[in-house]
Scaffold this motif. Structure first.
Motif, PDB file in Angstrom:
ATOM      1  N   ALA A 157       0.893  -1.121   0.117  1.00 57.77           N
ATOM      2  CA  ALA A 157       0.038  -0.040  -0.056  1.00 57.77           C
ATOM      3  C   ALA A 157       0.918   1.085  -0.061  1.00 57.77           C
ATOM      4  O   ALA A 157       1.951   1.272   0.576  1.00 57.77           O
ATOM      5  CB  ALA A 157      -0.884   0.148   1.114  1.00 57.77           C
ATOM      6  N   LYS A 158       0.467   2.272  -0.886  1.00 55.22           N
ATOM      7  CA  LYS A 158       0.997   3.477  -0.680  1.00 55.22           C
ATOM      8  C   LYS A 158       0.860   4.410   0.420  1.00 55.22           C
ATOM      9  O   LYS A 158      -0.335   4.342   0.818  1.00 55.22           O
ATOM     10  CB  LYS A 158       0.967   4.513  -1.992  1.00 55.22           C
ATOM     11  CG  LYS A 158      -0.405   4.718  -2.600  1.00 55.22           C
ATOM     12  CD  LYS A 158      -0.329   5.288  -4.109  1.00 55.22           C
ATOM     13  CE  LYS A 158      -1.812   5.323  -4.378  1.00 55.22           C
ATOM     14  NZ  LYS A 158      -1.709   5.969  -5.761  1.00 55.22           N
ATOM     15  N   PRO A 159       1.604   5.304   0.991  1.00 57.46           N
ATOM     16  CA  PRO A 159       1.303   6.161   2.047  1.00 57.46           C
ATOM     17  C   PRO A 159       0.288   7.163   1.831  1.00 57.46           C
ATOM     18  O   PRO A 159       0.052   7.404   0.546  1.00 57.46           O
ATOM     19  CB  PRO A 159       2.896   6.683   2.476  1.00 57.46           C
ATOM     20  CG  PRO A 159       3.390   6.725   1.066  1.00 57.46           C
ATOM     21  CD  PRO A 159       3.009   5.506   0.412  1.00 57.46           C
ATOM     22  N   ALA A 160      -0.657   7.530   2.759  1.00 63.58           N
ATOM     23  CA  ALA A 160      -1.494   8.527   2.622  1.00 63.58           C
ATOM     24  C   ALA A 160      -0.764   9.803   1.725  1.00 63.58           C
ATOM     25  O   ALA A 160      -1.286  10.684   1.207  1.00 63.58           O
ATOM     26  CB  ALA A 160      -2.227   8.821   3.790  1.00 63.58           C
ATOM     27  N   LYS A 161       0.565  10.091   2.647  1.00 67.44           N
ATOM     28  CA  LYS A 161       1.271  11.311   2.273  1.00 67.44           C
ATOM     29  C   LYS A 161       2.717  10.846   1.915  1.00 67.44           C
ATOM     30  O   LYS A 161       3.240   9.917   2.374  1.00 67.44           O
ATOM     31  CB  LYS A 161       1.311  12.257   3.155  1.00 67.44           C
ATOM     32  CG  LYS A 161      -0.003  13.231   3.326  1.00 67.44           C
ATOM     33  CD  LYS A 161       0.247  14.279   4.215  1.00 67.44           C
ATOM     34  CE  LYS A 161      -1.169  15.429   4.211  1.00 67.44           C
ATOM     35  NZ  LYS A 161      -0.793  16.566   5.482  1.00 67.44           N
ATOM     36  N   LEU A 162       3.191  11.801   0.681  1.00 64.61           N
ATOM     37  CA  LEU A 162       4.747  11.421   0.510  1.00 64.61           C
ATOM     38  C   LEU A 162       5.476  12.330   1.161  1.00 64.61           C
ATOM     39  O   LEU A 162       4.985  13.186   1.937  1.00 64.61           O
ATOM     40  CB  LEU A 162       4.615  11.866  -1.062  1.00 64.61           C
ATOM     41  CG  LEU A 162       3.878  10.828  -2.123  1.00 64.61           C
ATOM     42  CD1 LEU A 162       3.848  11.251  -3.493  1.00 64.61           C
ATOM     43  CD2 LEU A 162       4.500   9.531  -1.963  1.00 64.61           C
TER      44      LEU A 162
END
Length: 265
Positions: free
Chosen positions: A252-257
């Protein structure tokens, strides 16, 4: 047995469609005009949304959902489409659907130019490696654009495709099949999107329902006259559904970069 095999692999139903088929299908006098207009509008809208996702993802997450060859292929198709639809419009007296399609192709082509620019300035290292310079990247992009434009036009002639209608179904076939394979190869959800995967699935289904835009314009694309059209449709729909499974399996990708930008669902 032989009749079935002949109908499947050795029967060709004429040369295909004619420009006048569009005039008939998209004229208000057609009793199915509103249905044809709706399915065509939906097909166009989904195509725009698929590319809007592309530049949103590359801007936010630094990765496009489509690979370089898809970008150059779509650039070739849509940049040539401007000229093809403009000449088709002239050939039938300026009929509105061809004029509208030519303008729509200008917008799509600009989307693709933007994405190709991002390939060079944002995704260059991911695509070609850290040692490739900007100048070298542009030469490589130009090379693929030349290959794609020449290939598209050669096969337009081979397929007797006056309005690129046969070619355009390949844009939707590739869209259904390739993104999921590309995301799987990259091994990350960055540059991918569940929302986009759903749009692609809906768009692929819409392209191959019996009421699709192609069949609404010409009987050449009906199940009876062109069963292979629907065979590849089943395959493309299956791959586009698989894309959702691929995404679920990727980290899963993070909510924020780290740059503070929100990722795209």
């Amino acid at each position: 047995m032989w009749h079935f095999l002949t109908s499947l692999v050795a029967t060709y139903h004429g040369n295909g469609y004619q420009l006048t088929d569009f005039v008939t299908a998209f004229s208000p006098s057609n009793p199915h005009f509103m249905g044809t207009l709706f399915v065509a509008g939906l097909t166009f809208a989904i195509g725009f949304i698929e590319y809007i996702y592309s530049f949103m993802l590359v801007n936010r997450e630094g990765k496009s959902p489509y690979n370089l060859l898809m970008h150059t292929y779509y650039f070739a198709i849509d940049s040539m489409g401007i000229l093809v639809f403009a000449t088709a419009s002239h050939a039938v007296g300026g009929f509105w659907i061809f004029s509208f399609a030519a303008v729509a192709e200008v917008v799509w082509t600009l989307f693709e130019v933007y994405n190709l620019i991002k390939c060079v300035y944002v995704e260059r290292a991911d695509i070609w490696g850290a040692n490739v310079t900007i100048r070298e990247a542009w030469f490589r992009v130009a090379g693929w654009v030349i290959v794609m434009i020449a290939t598209v036009n050669l096969f337009r002639v081979f397929m007797n495709d006056p309005a690129m209608f046969k070619w355009y179904i390949f844009t939707n076939i590739l869209m259904g099949i390739m993104p999921g394979l590309y995301w799987e190869k990259r091994g990350t959800q960055l540059g991918a999107s569940k929302g986009l995967a759903i749009v692609i699935l809906i768009g692929t289904i819409n392209s191959f329902l019996p009421t699709n835009m192609w069949a609404a314009v010409s009987p050449y694309f009906s199940i009876q006259n062109n069963p292979w059209f629907y065979v590849i449709g089943v395959i493309a729909i299956a791959f586009s559904a698989r894309t959702l499974i691929v995404l679920k399996r990727l980290p899963a990708k993070p909510a924020k970069l780290p740059n503070g930008k929100k990722t795209i669902w």
